[in-house]
Design an enzyme around this catalytic site. Sequence first.
Site, PDB file in Angstrom:
ATOM      1  N   HIS A  22       0.838  -1.143   0.130  1.00 11.82           N
ATOM      2  CA  HIS A  22       0.382   0.502  -0.206  1.00 11.82           C
ATOM      3  C   HIS A  22       0.984   1.144   0.525  1.00 11.82           C
ATOM      4  CE1 HIS A  22      -3.944  -1.611   0.365  1.00 11.82           C
ATOM      5  NE2 HIS A  22      -2.725  -2.902   1.369  1.00 11.82           N
ATOM      6  N   HIS A  71      -1.507   3.945  -4.869  1.00 13.96           N
ATOM      7  CA  HIS A  71      -1.497   1.966  -4.817  1.00 13.96           C
ATOM      8  C   HIS A  71      -3.265   1.836  -5.224  1.00 13.96           C
ATOM      9  CE1 HIS A  71      -2.444   3.389  -1.139  1.00 13.96           C
ATOM     10  NE2 HIS A  71      -2.628   2.268  -0.814  1.00 13.96           N
ATOM     11  N   HIS A 109      -7.936  -7.464  -0.341  1.00 16.57           N
ATOM     12  CA  HIS A 109      -7.818  -6.498   1.272  1.00 16.57           C
ATOM     13  C   HIS A 109      -8.137  -6.390   2.234  1.00 16.57           C
ATOM     14  CE1 HIS A 109      -5.647  -3.385   3.571  1.00 16.57           C
ATOM     15  NE2 HIS A 109      -6.709  -2.457   3.312  1.00 16.57           N
ATOM     16  N   GLU A 166      -5.394   4.929  -3.848  1.00 15.60           N
ATOM     17  CA  GLU A 166      -5.328   5.579  -2.516  1.00 15.60           C
ATOM     18  C   GLU A 166      -3.487   6.638  -3.630  1.00 15.60           C
ATOM     19  OE1 GLU A 166      -7.506   3.577   0.885  1.00 15.60           O
ATOM     20  OE2 GLU A 166      -5.923   2.657   0.457  1.00 15.60           O
ATOM     21  N   HIS A 181     -13.714   1.737   2.541  1.00 18.53           N
ATOM     22  CA  HIS A 181     -12.795   0.414   2.075  1.00 18.53           C
ATOM     23  C   HIS A 181     -14.403  -1.000   2.374  1.00 18.53           C
ATOM     24  CE1 HIS A 181      -9.136   2.381   2.959  1.00 18.53           C
ATOM     25  NE2 HIS A 181      -8.947   1.997   2.008  1.00 18.53           N
ATOM     26  N   ASP A 197      -6.216  -0.599  -3.697  1.00 19.23           N
ATOM     27  CA  ASP A 197      -6.441  -1.322  -3.226  1.00 19.23           C
ATOM     28  C   ASP A 197      -7.345  -2.757  -3.840  1.00 19.23           C
ATOM     29  OD1 ASP A 197      -5.256  -0.578  -0.803  1.00 19.23           O
ATOM     30  OD2 ASP A 197      -7.144   0.421  -0.034  1.00 19.23           O
TER      31      ASP A 197
HETATM   32 ZN   LIG Z   1      -4.142   0.609   0.517  1.00 14.46          ZN
END
Ligand SMILES: [Zn+2]
Length: 223
Positions: free
Chosen positions: A61, A65, A71, A188, A176, A67
């Site tokens: 992360h 990056h 995750h 992000e 998230h 996600d």
């Molecule tokens: Zn992340």
Amino acid sequence: MPPVSKIILNNPLDFKEVYDISAPLNTAPTYPGDRPYFREWMARLDEGNDYSLSALAFCSHAGTHLDFPNHLLKSGGAQEQYSLKRFIIPAKVISVSEEGPVLPSSLLGCKIDKGQALLFKTGNSEKHLMHQAAFSEEFVYLSLDVARLCVAAEVSLVGIDYLSADKYGDDSMPVHRTLLENDILILEGIDLAAVPCGRYSLICLPLSIKDAEASPVRAILVR
Ligand SMILES: [Zn+2]
């Protein structure tokens, strides 16, 4: 620094505008608790070696990056389960003036197309937070209501201009969860300071790592 390459590009795509919205991995802030970026020199030309060679270590992360659902979700998709087409998509950059969480009001009157990426340009970009090595706890994040709105609009990716879409310290990570449970990828750590609001194509290819739950990307916007 001017480009080193002397190769003249004959590029038939010829985009009028190309924006690098990534932060350099070695100068980006590190989310507290994550392993910081580390570069170990194995050999150096300036130390008499015949070549330079280094080994890198960083959190998945780190910096700019993506996600992926695995995750947070046990049965969530990993990187290799996504077609590369998911990382080359139409995108919309929206400017947000709120200092706290981004609220649904910031999307009022904004036409969102199904499947596109929605990138939030907030005060984080204005403060160049992704280009400051010190982590800032006071960053603009997304409200749960905005996450729900993104789900209802069926976007494929949501982007935010700091290291988390959720409020710092909220370990339940409701934004998230809401996005990843609905198969919306989260980009992000982007920096949109130089990018005017509007429509683009987003290209953000993750590193090819089997079973990755996140990966640094080089993210660009073109049009
Ligand atoms: Zn992340």
